[in-house]
Structure formats: C-alpha cells, structure tokens
Design a protein around this motif. Sequence first.
Motif, PDB file in Angstrom:
ATOM      1  N   ASN A   1      13.428  15.256  17.646  1.00  0.00           N
ATOM      2  CA  ASN A   1      14.637  15.207  18.627  1.00  0.00           C
ATOM      3  C   ASN A   1      14.414  14.269  20.312  1.00  0.00           C
ATOM      4  OD1 ASN A   1      12.429  16.786  19.928  1.00  0.00           O
ATOM      5  ND2 ASN A   1      13.940  18.469  19.805  1.00  0.00           N
ATOM      6  N   ALA A   2      14.679  14.587  20.906  1.00  0.00           N
ATOM      7  CA  ALA A   2      14.466  13.080  22.140  1.00  0.00           C
ATOM      8  C   ALA A   2      12.484  14.116  22.989  1.00  0.00           C
ATOM      9  CB  ALA A   2      15.535  13.921  23.200  1.00  0.00           C
ATOM     10  N   HIS A   3      12.664  15.450  22.547  1.00  0.00           N
ATOM     11  CA  HIS A   3      11.305  15.855  23.511  1.00  0.00           C
ATOM     12  C   HIS A   3      10.079  15.605  22.670  1.00  0.00           C
ATOM     13  CE1 HIS A   3      14.510  17.370  26.774  1.00  0.00           C
ATOM     14  NE2 HIS A   3      14.813  17.902  25.975  1.00  0.00           N
ATOM     15  N   GLY A   4      10.555  14.873  21.670  1.00  0.00           N
ATOM     16  CA  GLY A   4       9.459  14.495  20.730  1.00  0.00           C
ATOM     17  C   GLY A   4       8.931  15.555  19.315  1.00  0.00           C
ATOM     18  N   GLU A   5      10.079  17.028  19.649  1.00  0.00           N
ATOM     19  CA  GLU A   5       9.112  18.289  18.737  1.00  0.00           C
ATOM     20  C   GLU A   5      10.232  17.760  17.326  1.00  0.00           C
ATOM     21  OE1 GLU A   5      11.549  21.569  21.179  1.00  0.00           O
ATOM     22  OE2 GLU A   5      10.401  21.464  22.006  1.00  0.00           O
ATOM     23  N   VAL A   6       9.554  18.191  16.275  1.00  0.00           N
ATOM     24  CA  VAL A   6       9.736  18.089  15.161  1.00  0.00           C
ATOM     25  C   VAL A   6      10.433  19.416  14.706  1.00  0.00           C
ATOM     26  CG1 VAL A   6       8.795  17.395  12.711  1.00  0.00           C
ATOM     27  CG2 VAL A   6       7.818  16.751  14.394  1.00  0.00           C
ATOM     28  N   HIS A   7      11.939  18.925  13.694  1.00  0.00           N
ATOM     29  CA  HIS A   7      12.106  20.418  13.269  1.00  0.00           C
ATOM     30  C   HIS A   7      12.881  20.175  11.828  1.00  0.00           C
ATOM     31  CE1 HIS A   7      13.188  22.281  16.498  1.00  0.00           C
ATOM     32  NE2 HIS A   7      13.100  21.185  17.358  1.00  0.00           N
ATOM     33  N   LEU A   8      12.722  20.523  10.883  1.00  0.00           N
ATOM     34  CA  LEU A   8      13.452  20.509   9.622  1.00  0.00           C
ATOM     35  C   LEU A   8      15.334  20.767   9.824  1.00  0.00           C
ATOM     36  CD1 LEU A   8      11.531  22.781   7.381  1.00  0.00           C
ATOM     37  CD2 LEU A   8      11.046  20.082   7.206  1.00  0.00           C
ATOM     38  N   VAL A   9      16.001  19.364   8.659  1.00  0.00           N
ATOM     39  CA  VAL A   9      17.553  19.408   9.853  1.00  0.00           C
ATOM     40  C   VAL A   9      18.189  18.847   8.476  1.00  0.00           C
ATOM     41  CG1 VAL A   9      17.547  19.112  11.898  1.00  0.00           C
ATOM     42  CG2 VAL A   9      17.380  17.156   9.617  1.00  0.00           C
ATOM     43  N   ALA A  10      19.157  19.372   8.037  1.00  0.00           N
ATOM     44  CA  ALA A  10      19.925  19.078   6.584  1.00  0.00           C
ATOM     45  C   ALA A  10      20.255  17.644   6.204  1.00  0.00           C
ATOM     46  CB  ALA A  10      20.742  19.934   6.542  1.00  0.00           C
ATOM     47  N   PRO A  11      19.944  16.936   5.384  1.00  0.00           N
ATOM     48  CA  PRO A  11      20.176  15.635   5.137  1.00  0.00           C
ATOM     49  C   PRO A  11      21.822  15.154   5.689  1.00  0.00           C
ATOM     50  CG  PRO A  11      19.550  16.377   3.407  1.00  0.00           C
ATOM     51  CD  PRO A  11      19.892  17.998   4.153  1.00  0.00           C
ATOM     52  N   ARG A  12      20.841  14.114   6.646  1.00  0.00           N
ATOM     53  CA  ARG A  12      22.501  13.938   7.372  1.00  0.00           C
ATOM     54  C   ARG A  12      23.297  12.672   6.623  1.00  0.00           C
ATOM     55  NH1 ARG A  12      22.719  16.168  11.983  1.00  0.00           N
ATOM     56  NH2 ARG A  12      23.826  14.476  13.142  1.00  0.00           N
TER      57      ARG A  12
END
Length: 553
Positions: A383-394
């Motif tokens: 995200n914009a803050h440099g945090e890494v998340h697992l998200v569904a394929p776009r």
Amino acid sequence: MVAAAEERRFEIRGPMWHKFLEPFQRRAWKEIPREQCWWGPAGTSKTMSCQIACDAILRDPEFHGVRILWLRKTLQSCKQSSLVTFEEQVLDPRDPMLRGKSRMHRESYVYRRKGRINNELVVGGMNIASRWYGAEFDIVVFEEGIEFEQSELEKIWRAMRPRRHGLGLPIKAVIILTNPDSPFHWLYRRMKSGRTESYFVGVECNPAYWSLETNGLTPEGREYVADMRAQMTDERYARLVEGKWVSAEGQILKTFGDVHLVRGEIVREAYKWPIFRLDKDCGNRKVLQDTEIRWFFASMDFGDREPGTIQVWGVTKGGMLVRVAEVYHADRDIKWWAEWCVELYGEFGLRAIVCDSSRPKEIDFINDLIAKVYKLQHVEETNAHGEVHLVAPRIAVGCQKNTQSQDDKTNVALLRYAFGLDNGYPRVLLAEFCERIVDPALSRDAKPLGLIEEIPGWTWKPHDANRHMQGPQELPDDRKPNHGLDAMAYAIAYAWGRNLSRDPANLAPKHTPGSYGHMRRFIPWRDKHVAARIEKEARPHAQSRSTNHQRSR
C-alpha cells in the motif's frame, strides 16, 4: 366517410374512419381498439379529423353525459393550437358554444341537450396531472403523444372509469396523435409490443391535399409538400415529410449502423481459439466469415436505482472488439452483480473486469468473491505506506482513461472513435440478442434494455441560449439513458493504446479439470504441450461454482 358538423364538408379518411368513427356509428364496440395511436407525417389532418370525430360523437342523440378529454403537454399549448383548429375549422362560426368565454379562458365545450344531461369536451394539459385522476371520461385524446411520458399515459387510465345510470359510452378508449420520433421512443416500443394499436396516417388522408378522383396530390398538396421538402433536413425531413421513426435529432453516434451489428454465438473446441460463428442470415456484409477470439475481458457500470450493466468483450487477432454477452438490470445490489461477474469470469476466462474507478469497495467485493469461488491464490500488494498485504487477484480493476479528463467529453471521444471505420471496416462489433437477462421493469416502462437500444437516443444537450450565449455545449444530454454507453467507454479506454493483436502475457484463469471453466472447454492455448503443463500444475482441490446459483432469467 362523414361530415361531422352540418355546415362542413371535410371528409374523414383512413384509420380515423375505419377504426374509430365508422364502427362507432354501427355500434360495433368490439372493433374499436381501447388504445390506438395515429401517427404519420405533418399535414395529414390527424388533429382535425379526430376533432371532427369527437364532435360527431358528442352530437349523437343516443348518448348523454359523454365526457371526452383532449390533452396536450400544457394547457397553454392546447389553447394556442388545438382549440384554434377546433373553433375555426370544425365548429360552425354560429355555433352557440362559441359564445361566452374566449378561447384563452376556456376549459371545456358543453354540448347542451334539452331535457338530458349535457355532453362535454374538456381541454387541458398535464401541468397539474393529478386534477384528472379523480375525473371520469369515456375517451381521452393525447395530442403530440411523443411529448408525454409513458407514466402520464398510464396514470390517465385511472380516469377511464365505468359510468353509471346510463351515462357515457359503452366503450372506453385512448387515442394518441403524433408525428414520428426515435425508433426507441417509448411510444414506438409500446406499439411494437402490441399494447397500443398502430395506424399510419398518410397525406392521402387529408382531403385538402389529396384527391380521390385523380388519386394524387391537389395543387395545394403539391405546394405544401414542396415547401416541406425544401425547408426540412436530416431527421426532421424523415419524420415530418416521410413519416419515419428515425434516430433522434442531435444524435452523437451518427456513424453507428448495421455495419456494427452481427448475430451469432461463441463456439469452443479443445485446443483451439474460441470462434464467434455468424448466423446464416446475418445481414452485416462487412463481416463475411467467422471471427476468431483470442481473449476476453469485461466492462462494468454499477447500477443502483438506475440500470447497471456488465458487457463481455472478445478481442480478435487483429485487435477488433466484439461484444458477446451483456447483463443489463436496474435496482440490484452489489452481491447480485458480483455473482454475475463470477459466472461470466468462469464462462469466458475474463482477463479483467474494468469498472467505474469511483467504486473501490464494490471492486474489492467482486475480487474477493471471484477468489473465494475459484480458490484463487492471494497475492502480495504494497500500500501507500509501504505495508505488504495479501489481497485477492486484481481481476476487477478501476478504469484509467488515457485522456486528460474523465468527464462526459471523454466518453464522447472514446465512443465516436470506437464507432468509426478503418478502410470501411468496423472497429467494434455488437452481437445482437446476447442479453443474459431482461429486466421486466425496464421492458414495462419501454426503456432501453441494453447498449444497442441506448445508442440511437444518446443526443447532445439541448442548447439554452439564455445561459450559453456563445453556442451549444458539446455535452451529452444527461436525461437520456447512458449506462451501457458508460460501460462501453470503460472497455474502449482499457483497450486504448494496448497491442490487442498480441497474445496476453497473463491469461486468467487457469482452470483445472472439472471446474466450471473447464466444463465450458475454455482452453485458450493452441499448443497442446502448454495446455498439458497448465493442467498438470493446477491445484487438485479447486472446485467449480455451485450449480444451484439462483438468479432470475
């Protein structure tokens, strides 16, 4: 034929005579349609013939207490046009009804009956429509029917109540008089559906302009027709001179035509590209053979109270877009739309679903549901803050238009480009009859049921000279339905600047044996070795979508 007023010699011809007044005189009530529309070019005596017929009915000695309502959009327009014709050309100048109030202050004409209840012709407008709802009428005439809304016509039916104590007529009838308009106007669609009987009124129905003895135009008729042909152009000429229902004046997409329409279906064979197979009776002469589809994507415009739409587009080897499926419905929530995205994703193997970028929460909901149903592996996203998340394929993504702005002007530019021609060949094709579901509410209200029906009615915004002195604004009329057009603009924006002839680098989904997509035999690779490797690497526990998916078709 009949002369309605004793002192007049005007003959009623055509449907006014055969479908209305002559059956009335024979008391053949079943032969008179309850709702009929008389339409045709200007100068065919529709108004005066109907007024003469109404005058004859109100003078009939057998009936008393008869009430006929003559409506225009506004009462002022009725007094300035309809009543002038009625008083100067239908009524005798010595008629006692003309005494008393002047035309501008009159709201009815009373046919006095000695010893009986009077008959009455009421004139009015829809300025205050509720004033007519509690009234009782035997016949209602809508003059210039294209000016009314369908809801106004249907609300007036509540005034068509059975009369008591021998008052009124044995029938209730609605008569609509109009010149043609767009072929997608609600009135034309209502006639095509059979709810309104349709009768064409030509110039031969006007005795002043057409002679039955010579079977041709009179000198006055030739002069009138010559003047009309000299002064009218484009849509006005087709409607007012030729009497045709043609596309709206000021249509934005004037290049849209039969060259962009095809009929056929998607045919799939294992290890081959999907084929859009043409129907044998397809009339598009620019498309002479079946079209090979390399990959699919969808465009989507969210709908709440107004209709929303999902359109599936196939991309050919040459980069042409072919719309092969459409869902168009009003008043549905995001869960309903997401379920349709899941089904279309599985059926076509959509590379992307391009959506309105102002609805990020809805886009995330669609992606999550697709990933859940098809067990797609989540990916990492920063995200914009440099945090890494697992998200569904776009799969569902917001539309990014490759232009400076995202207002209505952008849509106009994109769509006018799309409906242009390259060396006489279309850039896009729209498959007819590809709707997956029909909204009964839209059908009942005679509103567009999809993209193709929106296009002819998409017009420029009317020019208001009091507000814009420098000339007309180059903006679409925001009162016209444009939901399918918005979704198509997203599709064109997504394709703009891409090398659509090249095979996609990241085709999705990679369906496993037994999945919904595999049952549809969607295998977009020609190379059997590549297809075998994809199937071998697929997850063994993937499940197809539940077959008991509930939806209304």
